[in-house]
Scaffold this motif. Structure first.
Motif, PDB file in Angstrom:
ATOM      1  N   VAL A  45       0.906  -0.832  -0.613  1.00  0.00           N
ATOM      2  CA  VAL A  45      -0.045   0.175  -0.073  1.00  0.00           C
ATOM      3  C   VAL A  45       0.787   0.598   0.432  1.00  0.00           C
ATOM      4  O   VAL A  45       1.674   1.462   0.832  1.00  0.00           O
ATOM      5  CB  VAL A  45      -0.908  -0.184   1.073  1.00  0.00           C
ATOM      6  CG1 VAL A  45      -1.932   1.692   1.439  1.00  0.00           C
ATOM      7  CG2 VAL A  45      -2.025  -1.432   1.050  1.00  0.00           C
ATOM      8  N   GLU A  46       0.631   2.242  -0.670  1.00  0.00           N
ATOM      9  CA  GLU A  46       1.479   3.165  -1.190  1.00  0.00           C
ATOM     10  C   GLU A  46       0.667   4.737   0.017  1.00  0.00           C
ATOM     11  O   GLU A  46      -0.265   5.075  -0.026  1.00  0.00           O
ATOM     12  CB  GLU A  46       1.618   3.633  -2.361  1.00  0.00           C
ATOM     13  CG  GLU A  46       2.365   4.880  -3.108  1.00  0.00           C
ATOM     14  CD  GLU A  46       3.013   5.498  -4.123  1.00  0.00           C
ATOM     15  OE1 GLU A  46       3.340   6.485  -3.962  1.00  0.00           O
ATOM     16  OE2 GLU A  46       2.099   4.618  -5.130  1.00  0.00           O
ATOM     17  N   GLY A  47       1.517   4.530   0.835  1.00  0.00           N
ATOM     18  CA  GLY A  47       1.434   6.341   1.840  1.00  0.00           C
ATOM     19  C   GLY A  47       1.547   7.327   0.854  1.00  0.00           C
ATOM     20  O   GLY A  47       2.384   7.774  -0.281  1.00  0.00           O
ATOM     21  N   LEU A  48       0.657   8.214   1.326  1.00  0.00           N
ATOM     22  CA  LEU A  48       0.627   9.772   0.155  1.00  0.00           C
ATOM     23  C   LEU A  48       1.545  10.889   0.587  1.00  0.00           C
ATOM     24  O   LEU A  48       1.145  10.836   1.663  1.00  0.00           O
ATOM     25  CB  LEU A  48      -1.103  10.716  -0.022  1.00  0.00           C
ATOM     26  CG  LEU A  48      -1.457  10.756  -0.850  1.00  0.00           C
ATOM     27  CD1 LEU A  48      -0.919  10.525  -2.921  1.00  0.00           C
ATOM     28  CD2 LEU A  48      -2.980  11.711  -0.863  1.00  0.00           C
ATOM     29  N   ARG A  49       2.212  11.090  -0.069  1.00  0.00           N
ATOM     30  CA  ARG A  49       2.577  12.382   0.522  1.00  0.00           C
ATOM     31  C   ARG A  49       2.304  13.725   0.267  1.00  0.00           C
ATOM     32  O   ARG A  49       1.834  14.411  -1.576  1.00  0.00           O
ATOM     33  CB  ARG A  49       4.443  12.459   0.055  1.00  0.00           C
ATOM     34  CG  ARG A  49       5.507  11.172  -0.025  1.00  0.00           C
ATOM     35  CD  ARG A  49       6.972  11.804  -0.364  1.00  0.00           C
ATOM     36  NE  ARG A  49       6.345  10.011  -1.809  1.00  0.00           N
ATOM     37  CZ  ARG A  49       6.968  11.093  -2.641  1.00  0.00           C
ATOM     38  NH1 ARG A  49       8.453  11.687  -2.732  1.00  0.00           N
ATOM     39  NH2 ARG A  49       7.050  10.054  -3.786  1.00  0.00           N
ATOM     40  N   TRP A  50       1.493  14.760   0.893  1.00  0.00           N
ATOM     41  CA  TRP A  50       0.198  15.667   0.079  1.00  0.00           C
ATOM     42  C   TRP A  50       0.468  17.126   0.623  1.00  0.00           C
ATOM     43  O   TRP A  50       0.127  17.664  -0.100  1.00  0.00           O
ATOM     44  CB  TRP A  50      -0.779  15.182   0.787  1.00  0.00           C
ATOM     45  CG  TRP A  50      -1.742  15.543   0.340  1.00  0.00           C
ATOM     46  CD1 TRP A  50      -2.925  16.013   0.380  1.00  0.00           C
ATOM     47  CD2 TRP A  50      -2.050  15.113  -1.217  1.00  0.00           C
ATOM     48  NE1 TRP A  50      -3.597  16.643  -1.056  1.00  0.00           N
ATOM     49  CE2 TRP A  50      -3.413  15.729  -2.202  1.00  0.00           C
ATOM     50  CE3 TRP A  50      -1.669  14.482  -2.828  1.00  0.00           C
ATOM     51  CZ2 TRP A  50      -4.210  16.022  -2.907  1.00  0.00           C
ATOM     52  CZ3 TRP A  50      -2.177  14.741  -3.868  1.00  0.00           C
ATOM     53  CH2 TRP A  50      -2.908  15.372  -3.842  1.00  0.00           C
ATOM     54  N   ARG A  51       1.820  17.146   1.699  1.00  0.00           N
ATOM     55  CA  ARG A  51       2.095  19.027   1.992  1.00  0.00           C
ATOM     56  C   ARG A  51       3.627  18.910   2.135  1.00  0.00           C
ATOM     57  O   ARG A  51       4.611  17.609   1.635  1.00  0.00           O
ATOM     58  CB  ARG A  51       2.025  18.929   3.027  1.00  0.00           C
ATOM     59  CG  ARG A  51       0.527  19.050   3.790  1.00  0.00           C
ATOM     60  CD  ARG A  51       0.081  20.347   2.606  1.00  0.00           C
ATOM     61  NE  ARG A  51      -1.522  19.909   2.953  1.00  0.00           N
ATOM     62  CZ  ARG A  51      -2.757  20.012   2.234  1.00  0.00           C
ATOM     63  NH1 ARG A  51      -2.495  19.950   1.042  1.00  0.00           N
ATOM     64  NH2 ARG A  51      -3.805  20.172   2.610  1.00  0.00           N
TER      65      ARG A  51
END
Length: 285
Positions: free
Chosen positions: A74-80
């Motif tokens: 499962v891929e963790g989201l980098r959003w900031r």
């Protein structure tokens, strides 16, 4: 009763302590050794919301794990921040079957669960029928903002995106009752029981957590259809966590669902690849 299989729906391959830092491949080997020791048939490995010396990229994990049928990624989201997840590349990895879910880190990454900017992420998840895992509740980092990770915010996105299946990680700890209500109300929301302690449980805290989880189970009515076993290894040791699972007074059918069936359906894990552990996964003393 021991379940037929046991899937750990929440593990990491990060380094969490500088003194014990080691290459990712060694962390992966340690994971497989622990799985063999405890009787875990399959593990869902989740990448971080950032990439650094201690948090491997999804590309590195794909290279290390892609040939092993015992894991789902499962891929963790980098959003900031300045470096964000490229959604085109994320969708390609989902489309190609390289990853089977998306993980959000609200609180840690300083955005709320119901941030409107996540619409594209949710639409990608709906299009490809992959779950969106969400960190809820208490955080490992002192710089995180826990109000942004409150489980009641999951209700917002569950209502707005009914075609997306959401997973509340860590049961919204310490807002267990709020998490139970979100689960009871929304059929498209699931939860894992991971990360409710660090390392091993103390006797008193294990009793406290078991009591709170039993309250949730009573409130939900049919917990087996929405709850999943998960540990949060290596932040949590696997052996006491399996012991906790067997203290929650599930019926035989509920235990099978929580232990592996719900996770297998959600993450599209082929039952034929699962191998029953010797002794049925019983926790050893």
């Amino acid at each position: 009763m021991q379940p037929r299989f046991l899937i750990d729906a929440h593990v990491h391959l990060n380094n969490y302590h500088e003194a014990t830092r080691r290459p990712t491949v060694e962390n992966a080997n340690e994971l497989f050794a622990k799985m063999d020791e405890i009787g875990i048939a399959h593990a869902v490995v989740i990448t971080s919301y950032k990439v650094d010396l201690d948090r491997p990229s999804v590309e590195e994990l794909l290279e290390i794990l892609s040939a092993d049928s015992r894991v789902t990624l499962v891929e963790g989201l980098r959003w900031r921040g300045e470096v964000r997840t490229d959604l085109f590349s994320l969708e390609e990895r989902i489309r190609d079957g390289a990853i089977q879910g998306i993980k959000l880190y609200p609180g840690y990454d300083h955005y709320p669960i119901n941030d409107p900017s996540l619409e594209t992420v949710f639409r990608i998840a709906a299009k490809h029928d992959v779950p969106v895992m969400i960190h809820t509740g208490d955080t490992y980092s002192k710089t995180a903002k826990v109000r942004m990770a409150h489980p009641l915010l999951v209700d917002d996105v569950a209502v707005d995106y009914p075609d997306v299946r959401f997973v509340m990680c860590h049961l919204g700890n310490p807002w267990f009752q709020d998490a139970a209500e979100v689960l009871y109300k929304n059929d498209n929301v699931f939860a894992d029981i991971s990360g409710l302690t660090l390392g091993d449980f103390t006797y008193d805290f294990e009793r406290y957590v078991a009591m709170r989880l039993k309250d949730m189970i009573t409130y939900m009515g049919d917990p087996g259809s929405q709850l999943m076993y998960g540990s949060d290894w290596p932040l949590v040791n696997m052996k006491p966590y399996v012991k906790l699972l067997h203290e929650l007074d599930f019926t035989d059918e509920q235990l099978e669902n929580v232990a592996w069936r719900t996770a297998a359906k959600l993450f599209k894990i082929d039952e034929a690849t699962l191998v029953a552990p010797e002794g049925g996964g019983a926790p050893s003393e």
